[in-house]
Each structure stands twice: as structure tokens, then as C-alpha cells.
Design an enzyme around this catalytic site. Structure first.
Site, PDB file in Angstrom:
ATOM      1  N   HIS A  55     -25.806   0.780 -51.254  1.00  0.00           N
ATOM      2  CA  HIS A  55     -26.777  -0.227 -50.815  1.00  0.00           C
ATOM      3  C   HIS A  55     -27.805  -0.426 -51.917  1.00  0.00           C
ATOM      4  O   HIS A  55     -27.961   0.429 -52.803  1.00  0.00           O
ATOM      5  CB  HIS A  55     -27.445   0.219 -49.515  1.00  0.00           C
ATOM      6  CG  HIS A  55     -26.563   0.057 -48.318  1.00  0.00           C
ATOM      7  ND1 HIS A  55     -26.664   0.858 -47.214  1.00  0.00           N
ATOM      8  CD2 HIS A  55     -25.571  -0.827 -48.049  1.00  0.00           C
ATOM      9  CE1 HIS A  55     -25.767   0.483 -46.313  1.00  0.00           C
ATOM     10  NE2 HIS A  55     -25.088  -0.531 -46.803  1.00  0.00           N
TER      11      HIS A  55
ATOM     12  N   LYS B  71     -28.585   1.987 -55.445  1.00  0.00           N
ATOM     13  CA  LYS B  71     -27.847   1.692 -56.685  1.00  0.00           C
ATOM     14  C   LYS B  71     -28.317   2.545 -57.868  1.00  0.00           C
ATOM     15  O   LYS B  71     -27.491   3.043 -58.630  1.00  0.00           O
ATOM     16  CB  LYS B  71     -27.889   0.202 -56.992  1.00  0.00           C
ATOM     17  CG  LYS B  71     -27.004  -0.602 -56.032  1.00  0.00           C
ATOM     18  CD  LYS B  71     -26.959  -2.048 -56.391  1.00  0.00           C
ATOM     19  CE  LYS B  71     -26.277  -2.945 -55.386  1.00  0.00           C
ATOM     20  NZ  LYS B  71     -25.366  -2.445 -54.426  1.00  0.00           N
TER      21      LYS B  71
ATOM     22  N   THR C  63     -17.618  -2.148 -54.715  1.00  0.00           N
ATOM     23  CA  THR C  63     -18.101  -3.445 -54.287  1.00  0.00           C
ATOM     24  C   THR C  63     -18.768  -4.089 -55.501  1.00  0.00           C
ATOM     25  O   THR C  63     -19.196  -3.411 -56.439  1.00  0.00           O
ATOM     26  CB  THR C  63     -19.068  -3.299 -53.100  1.00  0.00           C
ATOM     27  OG1 THR C  63     -20.032  -2.292 -53.391  1.00  0.00           O
ATOM     28  CG2 THR C  63     -18.318  -2.939 -51.828  1.00  0.00           C
ATOM     29  N   GLY C  64     -18.857  -5.415 -55.489  1.00  0.00           N
ATOM     30  CA  GLY C  64     -19.198  -6.213 -56.660  1.00  0.00           C
ATOM     31  C   GLY C  64     -20.378  -5.780 -57.493  1.00  0.00           C
ATOM     32  O   GLY C  64     -20.232  -5.438 -58.669  1.00  0.00           O
ATOM     33  N   THR C  65     -21.568  -5.808 -56.929  1.00  0.00           N
ATOM     34  CA  THR C  65     -22.762  -5.504 -57.708  1.00  0.00           C
ATOM     35  C   THR C  65     -22.777  -4.047 -58.151  1.00  0.00           C
ATOM     36  O   THR C  65     -23.104  -3.747 -59.306  1.00  0.00           O
ATOM     37  CB  THR C  65     -24.032  -5.832 -56.901  1.00  0.00           C
ATOM     38  OG1 THR C  65     -23.935  -7.177 -56.423  1.00  0.00           O
ATOM     39  CG2 THR C  65     -25.276  -5.698 -57.748  1.00  0.00           C
ATOM     40  N   THR C  66     -22.410  -3.151 -57.255  1.00  0.00           N
ATOM     41  CA  THR C  66     -22.373  -1.728 -57.604  1.00  0.00           C
ATOM     42  C   THR C  66     -21.419  -1.499 -58.770  1.00  0.00           C
ATOM     43  O   THR C  66     -21.769  -0.822 -59.749  1.00  0.00           O
ATOM     44  CB  THR C  66     -21.956  -0.875 -56.394  1.00  0.00           C
ATOM     45  OG1 THR C  66     -22.902  -1.066 -55.341  1.00  0.00           O
ATOM     46  CG2 THR C  66     -21.859   0.589 -56.750  1.00  0.00           C
TER      47      THR C  66
ATOM     48  N   SER D 164     -18.951  -8.479 -53.260  1.00  0.00           N
ATOM     49  CA  SER D 164     -20.175  -7.812 -52.836  1.00  0.00           C
ATOM     50  C   SER D 164     -20.013  -7.396 -51.377  1.00  0.00           C
ATOM     51  O   SER D 164     -19.312  -8.070 -50.607  1.00  0.00           O
ATOM     52  CB  SER D 164     -21.341  -8.787 -52.995  1.00  0.00           C
ATOM     53  OG  SER D 164     -22.514  -8.251 -52.463  1.00  0.00           O
ATOM     54  N   GLY D 165     -20.668  -6.290 -50.985  1.00  0.00           N
ATOM     55  CA  GLY D 165     -20.536  -5.788 -49.618  1.00  0.00           C
ATOM     56  C   GLY D 165     -20.765  -6.830 -48.542  1.00  0.00           C
ATOM     57  O   GLY D 165     -19.897  -7.053 -47.685  1.00  0.00           O
TER      58      GLY D 165
ATOM     59  N   ASP E 297     -17.072  -4.634 -48.327  1.00  0.00           N
ATOM     60  CA  ASP E 297     -16.888  -3.487 -47.434  1.00  0.00           C
ATOM     61  C   ASP E 297     -15.578  -3.628 -46.663  1.00  0.00           C
ATOM     62  O   ASP E 297     -14.850  -2.657 -46.468  1.00  0.00           O
ATOM     63  CB  ASP E 297     -18.054  -3.367 -46.441  1.00  0.00           C
ATOM     64  CG  ASP E 297     -19.367  -3.046 -47.125  1.00  0.00           C
ATOM     65  OD1 ASP E 297     -19.352  -2.449 -48.213  1.00  0.00           O
ATOM     66  OD2 ASP E 297     -20.419  -3.385 -46.554  1.00  0.00           O
TER      67      ASP E 297
ATOM     68  N   ASP F 220     -28.327   3.310 -47.407  1.00  0.00           N
ATOM     69  CA  ASP F 220     -29.768   3.300 -47.177  1.00  0.00           C
ATOM     70  C   ASP F 220     -29.966   3.281 -45.661  1.00  0.00           C
ATOM     71  O   ASP F 220     -29.898   2.221 -45.042  1.00  0.00           O
ATOM     72  CB  ASP F 220     -30.395   2.071 -47.827  1.00  0.00           C
ATOM     73  CG  ASP F 220     -31.870   1.930 -47.526  1.00  0.00           C
ATOM     74  OD1 ASP F 220     -32.448   2.849 -46.898  1.00  0.00           O
ATOM     75  OD2 ASP F 220     -32.452   0.900 -47.910  1.00  0.00           O
TER      76      ASP F 220
ATOM     77  N   HIS G 162     -24.831  -6.750 -42.711  1.00  0.00           N
ATOM     78  CA  HIS G 162     -23.389  -6.541 -42.523  1.00  0.00           C
ATOM     79  C   HIS G 162     -23.113  -5.160 -41.911  1.00  0.00           C
ATOM     80  O   HIS G 162     -22.062  -4.574 -42.146  1.00  0.00           O
ATOM     81  CB  HIS G 162     -22.651  -6.736 -43.850  1.00  0.00           C
ATOM     82  CG  HIS G 162     -23.077  -5.802 -44.934  1.00  0.00           C
ATOM     83  ND1 HIS G 162     -24.325  -5.823 -45.505  1.00  0.00           N
ATOM     84  CD2 HIS G 162     -22.415  -4.806 -45.558  1.00  0.00           C
ATOM     85  CE1 HIS G 162     -24.411  -4.879 -46.420  1.00  0.00           C
ATOM     86  NE2 HIS G 162     -23.267  -4.239 -46.467  1.00  0.00           N
TER      87      HIS G 162
ATOM     88  N   ASP H 100     -19.686  -4.218 -40.523  1.00  0.00           N
ATOM     89  CA  ASP H 100     -18.670  -3.911 -41.539  1.00  0.00           C
ATOM     90  C   ASP H 100     -18.820  -2.477 -42.039  1.00  0.00           C
ATOM     91  O   ASP H 100     -17.831  -1.772 -42.260  1.00  0.00           O
ATOM     92  CB  ASP H 100     -18.781  -4.870 -42.729  1.00  0.00           C
ATOM     93  CG  ASP H 100     -18.580  -6.321 -42.341  1.00  0.00           C
ATOM     94  OD1 ASP H 100     -17.906  -6.580 -41.326  1.00  0.00           O
ATOM     95  OD2 ASP H 100     -19.104  -7.195 -43.054  1.00  0.00           O
TER      96      ASP H 100
ATOM     97  N   ARG I 156     -15.881   4.358 -39.727  1.00  0.00           N
ATOM     98  CA  ARG I 156     -14.916   4.718 -38.681  1.00  0.00           C
ATOM     99  C   ARG I 156     -13.508   4.869 -39.270  1.00  0.00           C
ATOM    100  O   ARG I 156     -12.791   5.818 -38.956  1.00  0.00           O
ATOM    101  CB  ARG I 156     -14.923   3.657 -37.583  1.00  0.00           C
ATOM    102  CG  ARG I 156     -13.976   3.959 -36.453  1.00  0.00           C
ATOM    103  CD  ARG I 156     -13.990   2.810 -35.408  1.00  0.00           C
ATOM    104  NE  ARG I 156     -12.925   2.994 -34.454  1.00  0.00           N
ATOM    105  CZ  ARG I 156     -11.648   2.681 -34.663  1.00  0.00           C
ATOM    106  NH1 ARG I 156     -11.276   2.166 -35.821  1.00  0.00           N
ATOM    107  NH2 ARG I 156     -10.739   2.891 -33.731  1.00  0.00           N
TER     108      ARG I 156
END
Length: 128
Positions: free
Chosen positions: A8, A12, A34-37, A54-55, A60, A80, A87, A90, A96
Site C-alpha cells: 500500500h 512502499k 502490482t504496478g506502482t510497487t 496497479s492494485g 490485486d 497499511d 479496493h 479485492d 483469503r
């Protein structure tokens, strides 16, 4: 080993620090993020990372699909818990799926370091 990296926004910087610290361990793994990470980690470390969306835009869910298809061995998801996420459904579904498939999941820096130390020391191989 196939590892997913998710963080999150407020987490980051910790993900970047974690991947810098464990670069020697991660550079021989198949990494997804995920994209930004993924972009930030790759810029900071030079690691080869397959970046998904991106999440909030479906990343996600893409990682969840990989978990369901047994295409990931380990997930590091620095969450976080104090900030509402748009989201969140997601995120909950992804957590889960890790439980249902028994995919190892680290959701904070301490558990991530335990898993990466075990990987570095060849004392973990969660492949099914």
C-alpha cells in the site's frame, strides 16, 4: 521461486528498503508486483520484476488469479491497516486465497523478513 510483491502507498518505502536489503536473495527469484510497487522497487534495486496493474485497477485481482492457479509460491503484501482502501474487497479476497491455497503470506515487515531470511538460508521451499 515465484514471489509477488505488493505494498500500500504508505508501505512502499518499507518495501523498497526490504528489497534493497534482500536483493541478493530476490535476484534469483521470479518476481511479480502490482504496478506502482513493481516500478519503484525495480528503479531502486534493478531487480527484474513483471509489473501487473496497479492494485486499485485490478492488480490485486491479477495476483489473486495467479494464487488460485498455483502460479505463486510466496506473497509479500505490506498492508497499511490504518488507512481505508477503496479496493478492500479485492485485498480481502487475495488474503483469503492465500489461506485457502496455503500460500505463504507476509503482511508486515517482520513476517516478510522471517520469510526472506528462511529463503536466503534455504530453510523454506513453499512450492506445492
Amino acid at each position: 521461486m515465484r514471489i509477488a510483491l505488493i505494498a500500500h502507498d504508505k508501505e512502499k518505502p518499507e518495501m523498497i528498503g526490504l528489497t534493497v536489503k534482500y536483493k541478493d536473495c530476490l535476484e534469483n527469484q521470479e518476481l511479480y508486483a502490482t504496478g506502482t510497487t513493481g516500478k519503484l522497487v525495480s528503479q531502486a534495486t534493478g531487480l527484474n520484476i513483471k509489473c501487473l496493474k496497479s492494485g486499485p485497477l485490478g492488480g490485486d485481482q491479477q495476483i489473486g488469479s495467479m494464487i488460485a492457479d498455483n502460479d505463486l509460491d510466496l506473497v509479500i503484501f505490506l498492508r497499511d491497516p490504518l488507512t481505508a482502501q477503496p479496493h478492500e474487497p479485492d485485498v480481502t479476497a487475495l488474503l483469503r486465497l492465500c489461506d485457502v491455497t496455503k500460500t505463504p503470506l507476509a503482511t508486515n515487515i517482520s513476517s516478510a523478513e522471517i520469510m526472506l531470511n528462511a529463503l536466503r538460508n534455504n530453510t523454506i521451499d513453499p512450492r506445492k
